[in-house]
Scaffold this active site. Structure first.
Site, PDB file in Angstrom:
ATOM      1  N   ALA A 131      -1.153  10.417  -4.988  1.00  0.00           N
ATOM      2  CA  ALA A 131      -1.387   9.190  -5.423  1.00  0.00           C
ATOM      3  C   ALA A 131      -2.188   8.976  -6.517  1.00  0.00           C
ATOM      4  O   ALA A 131      -1.936   7.972  -7.269  1.00  0.00           O
ATOM      5  CB  ALA A 131      -2.272   8.745  -4.020  1.00  0.00           C
ATOM      6  N   HIS A 190     -30.358  21.915  -6.422  1.00  0.00           N
ATOM      7  CA  HIS A 190     -30.104  23.060  -5.559  1.00  0.00           C
ATOM      8  C   HIS A 190     -30.804  22.464  -4.211  1.00  0.00           C
ATOM      9  O   HIS A 190     -31.711  21.728  -4.141  1.00  0.00           O
ATOM     10  CB  HIS A 190     -31.185  24.269  -5.900  1.00  0.00           C
ATOM     11  N   GLY A 218       0.852  -1.075   0.032  1.00  0.00           N
ATOM     12  CA  GLY A 218      -0.038  -0.074   0.055  1.00  0.00           C
ATOM     13  C   GLY A 218       0.811   1.179   0.087  1.00  0.00           C
ATOM     14  O   GLY A 218       0.300   2.391  -0.300  1.00  0.00           O
ATOM     15  N   ILE A 249       0.816  19.003   3.632  1.00  0.00           N
ATOM     16  CA  ILE A 249       0.927  17.963   4.493  1.00  0.00           C
ATOM     17  C   ILE A 249       1.081  18.622   5.929  1.00  0.00           C
ATOM     18  O   ILE A 249       0.524  18.253   6.919  1.00  0.00           O
ATOM     19  CB  ILE A 249       2.208  17.047   4.385  1.00  0.00           C
ATOM     20  N   ALA A 268       7.796  19.496   7.942  1.00  0.00           N
ATOM     21  CA  ALA A 268       7.003  19.008   6.782  1.00  0.00           C
ATOM     22  C   ALA A 268       7.539  20.085   5.338  1.00  0.00           C
ATOM     23  O   ALA A 268       6.788  20.950   5.113  1.00  0.00           O
ATOM     24  CB  ALA A 268       5.722  19.351   6.919  1.00  0.00           C
TER      25      ALA A 268
HETATM   26  P1  FAD Z   1       4.849   5.349  -2.471  1.00  0.00           P
HETATM   27  O1  FAD Z   1       3.641   5.209  -1.686  1.00  0.00           O
HETATM   28  O2  FAD Z   1       5.799   6.074  -1.800  1.00  0.00           O
HETATM   29  O3  FAD Z   1       5.355   3.684  -2.194  1.00  0.00           O
HETATM   30  C1  FAD Z   1       6.490   3.334  -2.626  1.00  0.00           C
HETATM   31  C2  FAD Z   1       6.701   2.015  -1.874  1.00  0.00           C
HETATM   32  O4  FAD Z   1       7.620   1.574  -2.224  1.00  0.00           O
HETATM   33  C3  FAD Z   1       6.907   2.049  -0.419  1.00  0.00           C
HETATM   34  O5  FAD Z   1       5.846   1.313   0.256  1.00  0.00           O
HETATM   35  C4  FAD Z   1       8.132   1.646  -0.170  1.00  0.00           C
HETATM   36  O6  FAD Z   1       8.470   0.988   1.046  1.00  0.00           O
HETATM   37  C5  FAD Z   1       8.480   0.780  -1.150  1.00  0.00           C
HETATM   38  N1  FAD Z   1      10.075   0.805  -1.615  1.00  0.00           N
HETATM   39  C6  FAD Z   1      10.892   1.855  -1.921  1.00  0.00           C
HETATM   40  N2  FAD Z   1      12.054   1.352  -2.245  1.00  0.00           N
HETATM   41  C7  FAD Z   1      11.961   0.139  -2.244  1.00  0.00           C
HETATM   42  C8  FAD Z   1      12.812  -0.817  -2.687  1.00  0.00           C
HETATM   43  N3  FAD Z   1      14.044  -0.581  -2.899  1.00  0.00           N
HETATM   44  N4  FAD Z   1      12.699  -2.186  -2.309  1.00  0.00           N
HETATM   45  C9  FAD Z   1      11.316  -2.485  -1.832  1.00  0.00           C
HETATM   46  N5  FAD Z   1      10.350  -1.730  -1.621  1.00  0.00           N
HETATM   47  C10 FAD Z   1      10.550  -0.309  -1.757  1.00  0.00           C
HETATM   48  N6  FAD Z   1      -1.411  12.217  -2.099  1.00  0.00           N
HETATM   49  C11 FAD Z   1      -2.518  12.158  -2.458  1.00  0.00           C
HETATM   50  O7  FAD Z   1      -2.830  12.167  -3.740  1.00  0.00           O
HETATM   51  N7  FAD Z   1      -3.629  12.582  -1.453  1.00  0.00           N
HETATM   52  C12 FAD Z   1      -3.345  12.885  -0.152  1.00  0.00           C
HETATM   53  O8  FAD Z   1      -4.090  13.273   0.608  1.00  0.00           O
HETATM   54  C13 FAD Z   1      -2.220  12.704   0.265  1.00  0.00           C
HETATM   55  N8  FAD Z   1      -1.759  12.854   1.797  1.00  0.00           N
HETATM   56  C14 FAD Z   1      -0.709  12.502   1.978  1.00  0.00           C
HETATM   57  C15 FAD Z   1      -0.406  12.797   3.328  1.00  0.00           C
HETATM   58  C16 FAD Z   1       1.114  12.492   4.064  1.00  0.00           C
HETATM   59  C17 FAD Z   1       1.123  12.724   5.398  1.00  0.00           C
HETATM   60  C18 FAD Z   1       1.928  11.868   2.943  1.00  0.00           C
HETATM   61  C19 FAD Z   1       3.296  11.718   3.390  1.00  0.00           C
HETATM   62  C20 FAD Z   1       1.640  11.736   1.538  1.00  0.00           C
HETATM   63  C21 FAD Z   1       0.519  12.197   1.175  1.00  0.00           C
HETATM   64  N9  FAD Z   1       0.158  12.101  -0.354  1.00  0.00           N
HETATM   65  C22 FAD Z   1      -1.278  12.051  -0.588  1.00  0.00           C
HETATM   66  C23 FAD Z   1       1.079  11.566  -1.145  1.00  0.00           C
HETATM   67  C24 FAD Z   1       1.125  10.060  -1.777  1.00  0.00           C
HETATM   68  O9  FAD Z   1       1.243   9.371  -0.476  1.00  0.00           O
HETATM   69  C25 FAD Z   1       1.988   9.826  -2.483  1.00  0.00           C
HETATM   70  O10 FAD Z   1       1.974  10.593  -3.772  1.00  0.00           O
HETATM   71  C26 FAD Z   1       1.784   8.251  -3.047  1.00  0.00           C
HETATM   72  O11 FAD Z   1       1.893   7.450  -2.106  1.00  0.00           O
HETATM   73  C27 FAD Z   1       2.847   7.901  -4.066  1.00  0.00           C
HETATM   74  O12 FAD Z   1       2.735   6.709  -4.689  1.00  0.00           O
HETATM   75  P2  FAD Z   1       4.135   5.922  -5.241  1.00  0.00           P
HETATM   76  O13 FAD Z   1       3.374   4.570  -5.698  1.00  0.00           O
HETATM   77  O14 FAD Z   1       4.563   6.675  -6.180  1.00  0.00           O
HETATM   78  O15 FAD Z   1       4.933   5.497  -4.170  1.00  0.00           O
END
Ligand code: FAD
Length: 468
Positions: A322, A446, A42, A187, A271
């Site tokens: 996300a 409305h 996730g 954030i 942050a």
């Molecule tokens: P990530 O979600 O960063 O996932 C990457 C995964 O890869 C992680 O689980 C990590 O452990 C794994 N990983 C990394 N390197 C390796 C490796 N070498 N080997 C194995 N596993 C590895 N976005 C929104 O759109 N709406 C929101 O409301 C929102 N709120 C947020 C609130 C907070 C507090 C934070 C920190 C972020 C928020 N975001 C939000 C941003 C959002 O979480 C990210 O944009 C999103 O998770 C990115 O997805 P991703 O698939 O690129 O990577």
């Protein structure tokens, strides 16, 4: 290739980008392996990002609303707050979603390998497994979805437990008396709101001249006004230059016009943004280019400079959101399957889930000005919305920006409760090439807040001139 496992599609990282790509590839009939270092899949979004923050923000909005109801004739007793139960609720929401994802992975026969993966060649990834062993996985295609991490500042004692990043703040270990939030972005402000509603005295320090840089100032202003009333201090155009951990608190040195030179806080939330993980996966061993910032550059089919290796999500660039990762993930999986998919959106909506919410889609007014695009504007104040007033709120605004020539919607900014839900309509209108008449002639129910988008279009068109 000599390896412990072979797959057609290897996905590195299980965040919203990674699991979407893995599931789509599996649905298209590919043999997929997804690597994730943590036990729960996730990614940041489900475990320490979007979802837990929204669970806490929901409770914060309810707390604020019960306090404001007094003015409307309903007075509640001061709420009893049990942060252990709040944490448990937040964790239960995460658990439902990550558990659901694990089930979806299993149903599709996506093999999830738990460990830290790094490229060992252009066709292999080597994984340091949780039990200390290593596993080499050979792939035909790879999708890099390794996401991003919090940025740390060199002059801050990050090891001190009173210094938090967003992940720590979501744990609600303690509600401090005085808390400093460094960074007035989405954030920082979301977490500030949670702690404010729990009783902390908040100070926000932001380098820029306003909060939430990236959004137009007129739509962030109502939020700024709201938090200026509630929080202890908001220092704009200011920065922290040093933090010293002392026994009785964290002594912070500021630089800026309206901030003190020094002040002491019980806790600090840092942050200041997120850095991509591009340099932590030995991408060079696969020949994949990573830029100085750690981002991996891709084309509109999500391909890196190496033909069979793709990248998606936070690791490919801004905005780090996300829903961007999800759509890019789908594109990568479909391109691998030989489909003519491409990531070419007309915009990516952004939302701050603060109170009021701030949301925007398509071009901002600032961007239109900077790009020299002629536009027409309709800005509808929610003080003239029956629905908003009946919610006891009058600070909102919906602004719609249309191309001066074609009258098509180019951008929309909304501030007010539920702005994040509302902005989706504007994003659809932008994608469909809707013009001001299309929106103005669409009958909106409305009284709803959604009417404000219709009214903003009518204002741009000149069919509404005076408000009530
Ligand atoms: P990530 O979600 O960063 O996932 C990457 C995964 O890869 C992680 O689980 C990590 O452990 C794994 N990983 C990394 N390197 C390796 C490796 N070498 N080997 C194995 N596993 C590895 N976005 C929104 O759109 N709406 C929101 O409301 C929102 N709120 C947020 C609130 C907070 C507090 C934070 C920190 C972020 C928020 N975001 C939000 C941003 C959002 O979480 C990210 O944009 C999103 O998770 C990115 O997805 P991703 O698939 O690129 O990577």
């Amino acid at each position: 290739i000599d390896a412990d496992m072979h797959c057609e599609v290897l996905v590195l990282g299980s965040g919203p980008g990674g699991y979407t790509a893995a599931f789509r590839a599996a649905d298209l009939g590919k043999k997929v392996v997804m690597i994730e270092r943590y036990e729960n899949i996730g990614g940041v979004c489900l475990n320490v990002g979007c979802i837990p923050s929204k669970a806490l923000l929901h409770m914060s909005v309810v707390l604020n609303e019960t306090r404001e109801m007094g003015a409307h004739g309903i007075t509640f007793a001061e709420p009893e707050i049990d942060t252990n139960k709040m944490r448990a609720y937040k964790d239960s929401v995460i658990g439902k979603l990550t558990g659901g994802l694990a089930g979806l992975a299993k149903a599709r026969k996506v093999e999830v390998v738990q460990g830290y993966g790094k490229f060992s060649s252009s066709h292999t990834v080597t994984v340091d497994m949780a039990d200390g062993s290593t596993k080499t996985i050979a792939f035909e295609n790879a999708i890099i979805a390794a996401g991003s991490r919090v940025i740390k500042l060199p002059f801050i004692p990050h090891d001190d437990p009173r210094v938090m990043d967003s992940t720590d703040a979501l744990e609600l270990e303690e509600v401090p008396n005085r808390m400093l939030v460094i960074g007035g972005g989405i954030i920082g402000l979301e977490m500030a709101q949670v702690y404010d509603s729990l009783g902390a005295n908040i100070t926000v320090v932001e380098l820029g001249d306003t909060i939430i840089p990236g959004a137009d100032k007129d739509i962030t202003k109502p939020l700024l006004k709201q938090i200026q009333k509630k929080y202890e201090n908001i220092y704009l155009n200011s920065k922290v230059t040093n933090v010293e951990a002392k026994e009785d608190g964290l002594e912070v040195t500021f630089e800026g016009k309206k901030c003190p030179e020094k002040d002491t806080f019980d806790r600090i939330l840092v942050a200041v943004g997120r850095a991509p993980n591009g340099k932590l996966i030995d991408a060079e061993k696969a020949g994949v280019m990573v830029n100085d910032w750690g981002f991996i550059e891709v084309d509109e089919r999500q391909k890196t400079n190496v033909d069979h290796i793709y990248a998606i999500g936070d690791i490919v660039g801004q905005p780090m959101l996300a829903h961007k990762a999800v759509h890019e993930g789908k594109v990568a999986a479909e391109v691998i399957n030989g489909m003519p998919s491409a990531f070419t959106p007309m915009g990516i909506p952004s939302v701050a889930y603060t109170d009021p919410e701030v949301a925007w889609a398509g071009k901002t007014e600032e961007q239109l000005k900077a790009e020299g695009i002629e536009y027409e504007k309709g800005a509808f104040p929610w003080a003239a919305s029956g629905r908003s007033l009946s919610l006891g709120r009058d600070e909102g605004m919906t602004k719609a920006l249309f191309c001066a020539e074609t009258h098509r919607l180019l951008g929309c900014g909304i501030v007010g409760p539920n702005a994040g839900e509302l902005v989706a309509e504007a994003m659809l209108a932008i994608e469909m090439g809707a013009d001001m008449q299309d929106i103005g002639l669409t009958i909106h129910p409305h009284p709803t807040l959604s009417e404000t988008i219709c009214f903003a279009a009518e204002m741009a068109e000149g069919t509404i001139t005076d408000l009530m």
